[in-house]
Design an enzyme around this catalytic site. Structure first.
Site, short mmCIF file in Angstrom:
data_model
loop_
_atom_site.label_atom_id
_atom_site.label_comp_id
_atom_site.label_asym_id
_atom_site.label_seq_id
_atom_site.Cartn_x
_atom_site.Cartn_y
_atom_site.Cartn_z
N PHE A 92 1.18 -0.82 -0.06
CA PHE A 92 0.29 0.20 0.36
C PHE A 92 0.84 1.18 -0.02
O PHE A 92 2.20 1.39 0.74
CB PHE A 92 -0.99 0.42 1.40
CG PHE A 92 -0.30 -0.07 2.64
CD1 PHE A 92 0.10 0.70 2.95
CD2 PHE A 92 0.31 -0.96 3.09
CE1 PHE A 92 1.15 1.10 4.61
CE2 PHE A 92 1.29 -1.19 4.47
CZ PHE A 92 1.18 0.20 5.18
N SER A 129 2.76 1.85 12.03
CA SER A 129 3.65 1.15 12.04
C SER A 129 2.72 0.59 10.87
O SER A 129 0.85 0.73 11.60
CB SER A 129 3.96 -0.02 12.67
OG SER A 129 2.77 -0.66 13.49
N LYS A 130 2.67 -0.52 10.12
CA LYS A 130 1.32 -0.78 9.37
C LYS A 130 -0.22 -2.34 10.91
O LYS A 130 -0.79 -1.77 10.64
CB LYS A 130 1.32 -2.26 8.21
CG LYS A 130 0.28 -2.23 7.43
CD LYS A 130 1.27 -3.97 6.06
CE LYS A 130 -0.39 -3.54 6.04
NZ LYS A 130 0.31 -4.74 4.71
N ARG A 131 0.98 -2.54 11.27
CA ARG A 131 -0.09 -3.16 12.07
C ARG A 131 -1.20 -2.14 13.11
O ARG A 131 -2.51 -2.70 13.19
CB ARG A 131 0.63 -3.90 13.62
CG ARG A 131 1.35 -5.15 13.07
CD ARG A 131 1.08 -6.30 13.72
NE ARG A 131 0.49 -6.61 14.56
CZ ARG A 131 0.06 -8.19 14.43
NH1 ARG A 131 1.13 -8.81 13.92
NH2 ARG A 131 -1.28 -8.98 14.50
N ARG A 132 -0.41 -1.10 13.66
CA ARG A 132 -1.22 -0.43 14.79
C ARG A 132 -1.70 0.64 14.54
O ARG A 132 -2.64 0.75 15.08
CB ARG A 132 0.06 -0.51 16.40
CG ARG A 132 -0.12 -1.30 17.16
CD ARG A 132 1.31 -1.66 17.49
NE ARG A 132 0.88 0.23 18.21
CZ ARG A 132 2.29 0.29 17.98
NH1 ARG A 132 2.72 0.03 17.61
NH2 ARG A 132 2.66 1.50 18.71
#
Length: 468
Positions: free
Chosen positions: A16, A238-241
């Site tokens: 992305f 970060s992509k996660r959070r």
RNA sequence: GCUCCCAUCGUCUAGUGGCCUAGGACACCACCCUCUCAAGGUGGCGGCACGGGUUCGAAUCCCGUUGGGAGUGCCA
């Protein structure tokens, strides 16, 4: 080749488009625009299989959304790093022939083992003077010279690295494929890159790249390492959070101009007392030397504030156009019930009430639904007033033959207020809930006008029925 | 662990030795406006991490401390 600067932009291959990458792209683009230089897009992955056309397409679309137009003469690329593999290997072999690199047959495990035994970090230069020839499983390592590597950075100033803290890094893997670091430098040289503007996280790698430039007989480019974007915990986004995908903000109705303007104020500010400035001024004023040194928190609240400002700056027609995609995409009402004229009539009232375009459908859904969308909490509160029934009855009769305009409709309620002494602010509540289903929304009388006489009367009667 | 980077209101920033009693923006609070909610207007709260120097003078220069962050792959 002219002397015009060439700025390289390489998005990290994450699947992305990262907002941090967007900011770096904007920096490069602004600079290329002002200096008459070129923005060079490079898709960096030495593994071709990961260079999907969809990913590249997505990057170009995202850049276009930001105003970085791939059809502009200032735009070059995309270049695919993986397409240059032969060149990378060739450069590596040259470095070997000229003594800047050497072969090593140690496996990663053996390297680790030696490091453990000696108590020192990383590779210890074991094969430096063994005179090994190329062969299967052997890696080519760069011979880091003695001394100090000085990186002159446009935003950080002078940064010194003692070469003895840098291990002899790998150029070619055991299977013969080039490593990113090498590929990167070879491509930069090949493409005549003069300016490398990227995130701060790459600074520790810079001395290695600079040594490579030198070894390949080229003067290093101008470096500029801009601070990273962080979250509220002050950690790199970060992509996660964290919400980091540019596409997501776009889909929620963030305006590109607002995103661009906001991104540019992270680590930098235009002169004067306002941060809301057009792109032309940014191009004119932006300087890498002025970029802040410390990480910046990506504050969605402030982004939203910028976006609200940009929404309000649009002329009414522009706002209506901008709403089209979100109105078409909504499932709040059956598409067949949408009425463009109704929306046009109410649009100026919603324009001052939203921060993102995505909020628009929920604000006007009552116009396109057969019945008022009932919100229980609003109903309970508004209808608990002892005059609720009375006012609904009065409106239901008053609206039958009054002139159909917002002022006239307001006149009906005003008259009732005059008779009873109830404040307009109080009296409008039950009517609002009966008509729109909610306690907040666009101005009531305009809403009623747009809804129409028949539908309004029906809703008032239906609310009356529900009250019993 | 090692290497490197960073440090002004809660947040984003202005500030490059005297214009600083530290300016603006977002957020927050209050008031005004007002048919709800917004928008708009006015005002308020709130900061130079700490300690040493240098200097007539330091947010600005130097050193240290503390605190944050990033990097440390035969990933990119």
């Amino acid at each position: 080749m002219s002397g015009a600067p060439r700025y390289r932009f390489a998005p990290s291959p994450t699947g992305f488009f990262h907002v941090g990458g967007a900011r770096t792209a904007l920096y490069n683009w602004a600079l290329a625009q002002r200096t008459g230089g070129t923005f060079v897009l490079r898709i960096e992955d030495t593994d071709e299989s990961r260079n999907s056309p969809e990913w590249t397409r997505g990057i170009i679309d995202a850049l276009a959304w930001l105003g970085i137009d791939s059809s502009s003469p200032a735009f070059e690329g995309p270049h695919f790093q993986s397409a240059n593999a032969a060149l990378h290997v060739e450069a590596a072999m040259r470095l070997w022939r000229e003594g800047h690199a050497y072969w090593c047959d140690l496996t990663p495990e053996q390297v680790q083992e030696r490091a453990r035994e000696s108590g020192r970090q990383g590779y210890d230069g074991y094969s430096r003077d063994r005179g090994l020839e190329p062969g299967p499983g052997r890696v080519l390592r760069f011979r880091v010279p003695e001394g100090v590597t000085v990186v002159e950075d446009l935003v950080r100033g002078r940064v010194e690295f003692s070469n003895d803290t840098i291990e002899d890094f790998v150029l070619l893997r055991g299977n013969g494929t080039p490593m990113f670091l090498l590929a990167n430098v070879v491509d930069d040289i090949e493409m005549g890159i003069t300016h490398v503007v990227r995130a701060e996280e790459h600074l520790p790698n810079t001395p290695k790249q600079q040594m490579l430039w030198r070894a390949l007989g080229q003067p290093a480019p101008v470096w500029a390492h801009v601070p990273v974007l962080v979250n509220e915990q002050r950690k790199k986004l970060s992509k996660r959070r964290d919400k980091v995908a540019l596409e997501q903000y776009r889909d929620e109705g963030i305006l590109p101009a607002a995103m661009v303007n906001y991104l540019m104020t992270l680590g930098w500010a235009p002169a004067g007392d306002t941060e809301i400035v057009p792109w032309e001024r940014i191009v004119e004023e932006f300087r890498l030397e002025d970029v802040n040194h410390s990480p910046a928190f990506f504050d969605v609240k402030k982004l939203l504030a910028f976006n609200g400002d940009y929404i309000r700056m649009m002329d009414p027609a522009g706002f209506i156009d901008a709403c089209a995609p979100v109105l078409a995409a909504t499932d709040l009402w059956p598409a067949s019930r949408f009425d463009a004229e109704c929306f046009t009539a109410i649009a100026p009232h919603v324009q001052t009430r939203v921060a993102v375009l995505g909020e628009v459908p929920a604000m006007v859904d009552f116009l396109f639904l057969p019945d008022a969308p009932l919100d229980d909490a609003s109903w309970d509160k508004a209808m608990s007033a002892d005059f609720a029934r009375e006012i609904l009855v009065d409106m239901a009769s008053g609206l039958v033959d009054c002139e159909w305009s917002a002022v006239a409709i307001k006149g009906v309620l005003d008259a009732w207020c005059e008779r009873t002494g109830v404040k307009l602010g109080k009296a409008q509540a039950p009517v609002r809930v009966a008509i729109t289903g909610r306690s907040v929304g666009p101005p009531l009388f305009e809403s009623i006008e747009v809804l129409g006489r028949e539908a309004s009367l029906a809703r008032l009667r239906s609310a009356l029925g529900r009250l019993d």
